[in-house]
Design an enzyme around this catalytic site. Structure first.
Site, PDB file in Angstrom:
ATOM      1  N   HIS A  95      -3.653  -5.222   3.364  1.00  0.00           N
ATOM      2  CA  HIS A  95      -2.960  -5.825   2.217  1.00  0.00           C
ATOM      3  C   HIS A  95      -3.792  -7.005   1.701  1.00  0.00           C
ATOM      4  CE1 HIS A  95       0.078  -7.659  -0.287  1.00  0.00           C
ATOM      5  NE2 HIS A  95       0.767  -6.527  -0.196  1.00  0.00           N
ATOM      6  N   GLU A 154      -2.879  -1.556  -5.342  1.00  0.00           N
ATOM      7  CA  GLU A 154      -2.095  -2.775  -5.546  1.00  0.00           C
ATOM      8  C   GLU A 154      -2.931  -3.818  -6.282  1.00  0.00           C
ATOM      9  OE1 GLU A 154       1.620  -3.424  -2.973  1.00  0.00           O
ATOM     10  OE2 GLU A 154      -0.070  -4.481  -2.123  1.00  0.00           O
TER      11      GLU A 154
HETATM   12  P1  13P Z   1       5.962  -7.196  -5.270  1.00  0.00           P
HETATM   13  O1  13P Z   1       6.796  -5.923  -5.361  1.00  0.00           O
HETATM   14  O2  13P Z   1       6.741  -8.385  -4.902  1.00  0.00           O
HETATM   15  O3  13P Z   1       5.108  -7.352  -6.472  1.00  0.00           O
HETATM   16  O4  13P Z   1       4.960  -6.975  -4.035  1.00  0.00           O
HETATM   17  C1  13P Z   1       4.110  -5.883  -4.025  1.00  0.00           C
HETATM   18  C2  13P Z   1       3.447  -5.813  -2.719  1.00  0.00           C
HETATM   19  O5  13P Z   1       2.588  -6.613  -2.416  1.00  0.00           O
HETATM   20  C3  13P Z   1       3.890  -4.771  -1.796  1.00  0.00           C
HETATM   21  O6  13P Z   1       3.042  -4.689  -0.704  1.00  0.00           O
END
Ligand code: 13P
Length: 230
Positions: A95, A154
């Site tokens: 992440h 992401e």
């Molecule tokens: P949000 O849904 O708060 O934008 O977070 C996304 C995330 O980092 C999921 O791993």
């Protein structure tokens, strides 16, 4: 099959996690058969959470949010893939928050993925454009069977900001990621996903699901996301 994955990050203690289950149970979302619901929890919540969802027959699959890149041994404080093997079926790795706050590298992420697969846990590999190619190359160099992994695009600018990427743009990048992986693995999108926009992402041709942070924390919001997909 489509996937809705929640990521609680460093939120919810044990008591709060059990109250969350009561909230979901009371709301009775429909849990469609063609959508798998996976929730990635803090380590401290997982065991009791597993017991409670089994007792209440709630079809949520549990995951972790990280794992050690080291095998079992003298590494004080580390949670190994071997430990998680008895508790979860999935685990997030790489992440961007871990890259930012703990200097995680693509090499470490590949080592984590390898250990997870050896313990029959599916790695959920997070990617963003600056290191997307490097990370995938590192997985191949470490002989990771990418067909046994999940991938999530992401974009950092969309995480926790309330500004999701345009779904067509997101689909373009998930398509690229799929191409680099010979289209053998699911590719999801994550970043400010809500009940209002989830369908616009999941309906894209190359988006296999969503990874949800903020809106996985409140039972009403998470149930709303599931119900939006029925
Ligand atoms: P949000 O849904 O708060 O934008 O977070 C996304 C995330 O980092 C999921 O791993």
């Amino acid at each position: 099959m489509k996937y809705v994955i929640g990521n609680w990050k460093s939120n919810q203690n044990l008591t709060e996690s059990l109250i969350w289950i009561d909230g979901i149970h009371a709301l009775k979302p429909k849990f469609p058969a063609d959508i798998a619901i996976i929730l990635c929890l803090p380590f401290t919540d997982i065991a009791a959470f597993n017991h409670k969802i089994a007792d209440l027959n709630i079809p949520i699959i549990t995951g972790a949010q990280d794992v050690s890149h080291l095998a079992p041994g003298k590494h004080t404080g580390e949670i190994t893939a071997n430990m998680l093997g008895e508790l979860v079926s999935y685990c997030i790795v790489g992440h961007s928050e871990r890259r930012r706050d703990f200097n995680e590298t693509s090499q470490m992420v590949a080592e984590k993925a390898k250990l997870l697969l050896e313990n029959s846990i599916t790695p959920i590999v997070c990617l963003d454009l600056p290191y997307l190619d490097e990370q995938i190359k590192e997985l191949f160099q470490n002989n990771i069977d990418v067909s046994r992994c999940f991938f999530v695009y992401e974009p950092i600018a969309a995480i926790g900001t309330g500004h999701p990427l345009d779904p067509v743009e997101a689909n373009h990048t998930t398509n690229q990621i799929g191409f680099l992986l010979d289209n053998v693995a699911p590719v999801l999108y994550g970043g400010s996903v809500t009940a209002d926009n989830v369908k616009s992402f999941v309906d894209q041709s190359r988006i296999d699901g969503v990874l949800v942070g903020t809106d996985s924390l409140e039972p009403t919001l998470f149930a709303g996301i599931i119900n939006s997909l029925i």
